[in-house]
Design an enzyme around this catalytic site. Structure first.
Site, mmCIF file in Angstrom:
data_model
loop_
_atom_site.group_PDB
_atom_site.id
_atom_site.type_symbol
_atom_site.label_atom_id
_atom_site.label_comp_id
_atom_site.label_asym_id
_atom_site.label_seq_id
_atom_site.Cartn_x
_atom_site.Cartn_y
_atom_site.Cartn_z
ATOM 1 N N THR A 175 0.974 -1.239 0.100
ATOM 2 C CA THR A 175 0.026 -0.111 0.037
ATOM 3 C C THR A 175 0.945 1.053 0.079
ATOM 4 O O THR A 175 0.554 2.323 -0.791
ATOM 5 C CB THR A 175 -0.831 -0.066 1.297
ATOM 6 O OG1 THR A 175 -1.897 -1.100 1.175
ATOM 7 C CG2 THR A 175 -1.749 1.397 1.526
ATOM 8 N N SER A 229 -6.911 -0.596 -6.679
ATOM 9 C CA SER A 229 -6.468 -0.822 -5.098
ATOM 10 C C SER A 229 -5.046 -1.265 -5.233
ATOM 11 O O SER A 229 -4.553 -1.678 -6.492
ATOM 12 C CB SER A 229 -7.282 -1.957 -4.911
ATOM 13 O OG SER A 229 -6.887 -2.533 -3.672
ATOM 14 N N THR A 230 -4.403 -0.985 -4.142
ATOM 15 C CA THR A 230 -3.048 -1.569 -4.071
ATOM 16 C C THR A 230 -2.924 -3.075 -4.639
ATOM 17 O O THR A 230 -2.116 -3.535 -5.452
ATOM 18 C CB THR A 230 -2.441 -1.481 -2.786
ATOM 19 O OG1 THR A 230 -2.504 -0.276 -2.343
ATOM 20 C CG2 THR A 230 -1.049 -2.140 -2.528
ATOM 21 N N ASN A 231 -4.178 -3.698 -4.174
ATOM 22 C CA ASN A 231 -4.078 -5.144 -4.424
ATOM 23 C C ASN A 231 -4.152 -5.613 -5.987
ATOM 24 O O ASN A 231 -3.811 -6.858 -6.171
ATOM 25 C CB ASN A 231 -5.134 -5.960 -3.706
ATOM 26 C CG ASN A 231 -5.069 -5.431 -2.203
ATOM 27 O OD1 ASN A 231 -4.004 -5.259 -1.815
ATOM 28 N ND2 ASN A 231 -6.260 -5.714 -1.485
ATOM 29 N N THR A 259 34.786 -38.812 -14.089
ATOM 30 C CA THR A 259 33.301 -39.111 -13.537
ATOM 31 C C THR A 259 33.734 -39.260 -11.976
ATOM 32 O O THR A 259 34.886 -39.896 -11.752
ATOM 33 C CB THR A 259 32.545 -40.222 -13.988
ATOM 34 O OG1 THR A 259 33.541 -41.268 -13.951
ATOM 35 C CG2 THR A 259 32.158 -40.123 -15.522
ATOM 36 N N SER A 268 46.502 -12.335 -3.350
ATOM 37 C CA SER A 268 46.685 -12.473 -1.866
ATOM 38 C C SER A 268 47.429 -10.998 -1.646
ATOM 39 O O SER A 268 48.362 -10.550 -2.484
ATOM 40 C CB SER A 268 47.830 -13.839 -1.865
ATOM 41 O OG SER A 268 48.024 -13.925 -0.654
ATOM 42 N N SER A 269 47.366 -10.733 -0.356
ATOM 43 C CA SER A 269 48.129 -9.728 0.275
ATOM 44 C C SER A 269 49.435 -10.192 0.841
ATOM 45 O O SER A 269 50.265 -9.356 1.295
ATOM 46 C CB SER A 269 47.211 -9.181 1.292
ATOM 47 O OG SER A 269 46.731 -9.956 2.443
#
Length: 490
Positions: A118, A157-159, A204, A335-336
Site C-alpha cells: 500500500t 486498489s493496491t491489491n 566421473t 593475495s596480500s
C-alpha cells in the site's frame, strides 16, 4: 536523494519543515517540504519502515511500471467518461514524466514494508497527483483539483496495482537477463569451437574416465545456458496474466464493468507486452504461484551457472599442484601475503550470486505460502527478492562472459600428455581386445605406471599401426565404429 529534506525523512529522524506545506489524513496533520512530490501517506510509510535503507527508487523498472499502470487506468476511466478531460491530460503527462525517468528520487518508501504494498501505491499516487497539479499550474497539495486517491487511484486498489506493476517490472528484468544469457552462451560457443580438437581426460566422480575434447566440455556449458533461456521464456509467459481491475479482493468493486478489459488494453499498448486479464480475479489476487514458478526458474539458472563456475575453478586449479588444464584470465592480485598468486575471482563472484538467488527463492516460496484468504500481504519481499535475483544474475552472466570465458586458454600439450598416460584410454580398446584383456592391462598400468599403449604393444594385442589409428585425437572422443572399419588387418 536530490533534496536534503527528503534525505532527512529517510534517515529516520523527525523532519522539521518550517517553510513546508501541510497535509492532513485521518491520523492528523503533518508538515512536508515544499520540494517533495510525495505526501503525508508516503511520509508516514518512511517513518514506519526504516528496514533496508533501500527505497523503491532503487528499482526503476518498478517505478516505471507503477506509472504505466496509473497511465492505463486514467485512460480507461476517461474512455468510460468517469474523469474530466483536463484532469486526465494532467495525470497522463505526470505518468509520462515518470515513465521517461523523471521524479525517480521522489519514490522514497522502503522496498520492504508492511501493508501488502500500500505504501508503494500511495507513494505513486501522491507523486503523480502533485506532478499533475503542476501541469495544471497549481501548487503541490491542492488535492481538491486532483486527488491522489480519488483521481489517480480511481478504479484501483493496491491489491491489483501493485502485483500488476511487479509483473511488468519482472518481465522487463527477465528480458534483460535473457540478453545477458545469450551473451554468455555465445562466449561459451566460441570456446567450444576454439577447443574442438583439444583432447583431454574426462572425469566421473573426480576419477579419470574416457577421453573427450575440451570443446565438448564447453559445448556442454553452452547447451546448459541455452536450455535455461528456453525455460526462462516459458516462465515469463505466466507473468503476462494480470489482475488489474480486481480492486480490493478480486470482485472488481468500485469499477465500471468494462474497466478491466479497457485498462488492460491500454496497459498492453503502453508497455508493449501481450498482457491478459486473469479469468478469475479473486483467484489471481491471492495466488502468487506465477512468482514462485519464476523464482524457481531463476534458481535453476543460478544452480547451473554455479556448477559451470565450480568446473572452471577446478579445471584451472594450480598452476603447479592442481588440474591446470585451462588458464583463466588474471584479473587481479590474489593475495596480500603471497606474491604472484592469482585467484579465480570471476567464477567465485558468480558462485556467490548463485547462493543469493537460491536464498531469494526460499524467501519467495515462504512469502507465497504465507498468504491468507483473499490476499497475500507479503508481495513486497517477493518483489525485492525477484528484482535482486534478476539484477544480479544479469550482471553475473555478463561479467562471466566478458571477464572470464573470453580470455580462457588451454594447456594443450599437458592435456594431451594426460590422455596418453591415462588408464581410461583402455576403454576404447574394449571392443577390439576384449573386456578381460583390457581390465588386465588397466590393472598392470595402474600398478606399474606403464602406459596402456606400451602394454598393448608388449602383449602383441595390436600392432603399432593399429594402435596409432585407434588413438588418433579425432577418434578418441567420438563413436568408434568407423575406426573399426578402417583398422589394418593384423
Amino acid at each position: 536523494m536530490a533534496h536534503s529534506t527528503t534525505a532527512s525523512v529517510l534517515d529516520g529522524t523527525e523532519p522539521d519543515f518550517p517553510a513546508g506545506r501541510t497535509e492532513t489524513d485521518f491520523l492528523g496533520t503533518r508538515t512536508l517540504p515544499d520540494s517533495a512530490y510525495w505526501g503525508i501517506q508516503t511520509l508516514r510509510a518512511v517513518e514506519n519502515f526504516p528496514i533496508t535503507g533501500t527505497a523503491i527508487s532503487a528499482y526503476p523498472q518498478l517505478v516505471k511500471a507503477l506509472a504505466q499502470v496509473k497511465h492505463a487506468a486514467v485512460l480507461a476511466n476517461s474512455d468510460l467518461g468517469l474523469i474530466a478531460e483536463a484532469k486526465k491530460d494532467a495525470i497522463v503527462q505526470a505518468c509520462v514524466d515518470i515513465e521517461e525517468g523523471g521524479l525517480l528520487d521522489q519514490f522514497v518508501v522502503d522496498v520492504i514494508q508492511g501493508g501488502a504494498g500500500t505504501s508503494t501505491n500511495m507513494n505513486a499516487n501522491e507523486v503523480i497527483a502533485n506532478r499533475a497539479l503542476e501541469h495544471l499550474g497549481l501548487g503541490k497539495g491542492a488535492y481538491s483539483a486532483i486527488h491522489p486517491n480519488g483521481d489517480v487511484n480511481m478504479g484501483q486498489s493496491t491489491n491489483d496495482v501493485y502485483p500488476t506493476a511487479i509483473k511488468i517490472a519482472t518481465i522487463k528484468g527477465g528480458l534483460e537477463l535473457l540478453e545477458a544469457m545469450q551473451h554468455l552462451r555465445r562466449a561459451l560457443a566460441r570456446k567450444a569451437v576454439q577447443f574442438d580438437a583439444v583432447v583431454k581426460v574426462g572425469r566421473t566422480q573426480l576419477q579419470d574416465a574416457v577421453p573427450m575434447t575440451l570443446g565438448q566440455e564447453f559445448s556442454t556449458y553452452e547447451v546448459m545456458v541455452e536450455e535455461d533461456e528456453l525455460r526462462l521464456r516459458e516462465a515469463l509467459a505466466h507473468l503476462h496474466e494480470i489482475n488489474l481491475g480486481a480492486t480490493a479482493i478480486g470482485t472488481g468493486i468500485n469499477t465500471h464493468p468494462r474497466y478491466a478489459a479497457i485498462a488492460r488494453t491500454h496497459l498492453s499498448g503502453i508497455t508493449g507486452l501481450p498482457l491478459v486479464t486473469a479469468g478469475n480475479l479473486v483467484e489471481a489476487t491471492q495466488d502468487c504461484g506465477a512468482f514462485v514458478l519464476f523464482s524457481g526458474m531463476l534458481k535453476r539458472i543460478a544452480v547451473k551457472l554455479s556448477k559451470i563456475c565450480n568446473d572452471l575453478r577446478l579445471l584451472s586449479s594450480g598452476p603447479r599442484a592442481g588440474f591446470a588444464e585451462i588458464n583463466l584470465p588474471p584479473r587481479q592480485a590474489g593475495s596480500s601475503i603471497m606474491p604472484g598468486k592469482v585467484n579465480p575471482v570471476i567464477p567465485e563472484v558468480v558462485n556467490q550470486v548463485a547462493f543469493e538467488v537460491m536464498g531469494n527463492d526460499l524467501t519467495v516460496t515462504a512469502a507465497a505460502e504465507a498468504g491468507q484468504l483473499q490476499l497475500n500481504a507479503f508481495e513486497p519481499i517477493i518483489a525485492r527478492s525477484l528484482f535482486a535475483s534478476l539484477a544480479h544474475l544479469t550482471a553475473a552472466c555478463t561479467t562471466l562472459a566478458d571477464h572470464c570465458i573470453d580470455g580462457i586458454t588451454a594447456n594443450k600439450e599437458y592435456l594431451r600428455s594426460q590422455v596418453e598416460a591415462s588408464i581410461g584410454v583402455v576403454t576404447i580398446l574394449n571392443p577390439i581386445i576384449g573386456y578381460d584383456a583390457a581390465t588386465s592391462i588397466a590393472r598392470q598400468a595402474l600398478s606399474t605406471g606403464a602406459s596402456v599403449s606400451s602394454l598393448v604393444l608388449e602383449r602383441e594385442l595390436l600392432t603399432a599401426e593399429q594402435l596409432e589409428e585407434i588413438l588418433r585425437p579425432e577418434h578418441l572422443a567420438r563413436p568408434q565404429s568407423p575406426v573399426f572399419d578402417r583398422l589394418p588387418a593384423s
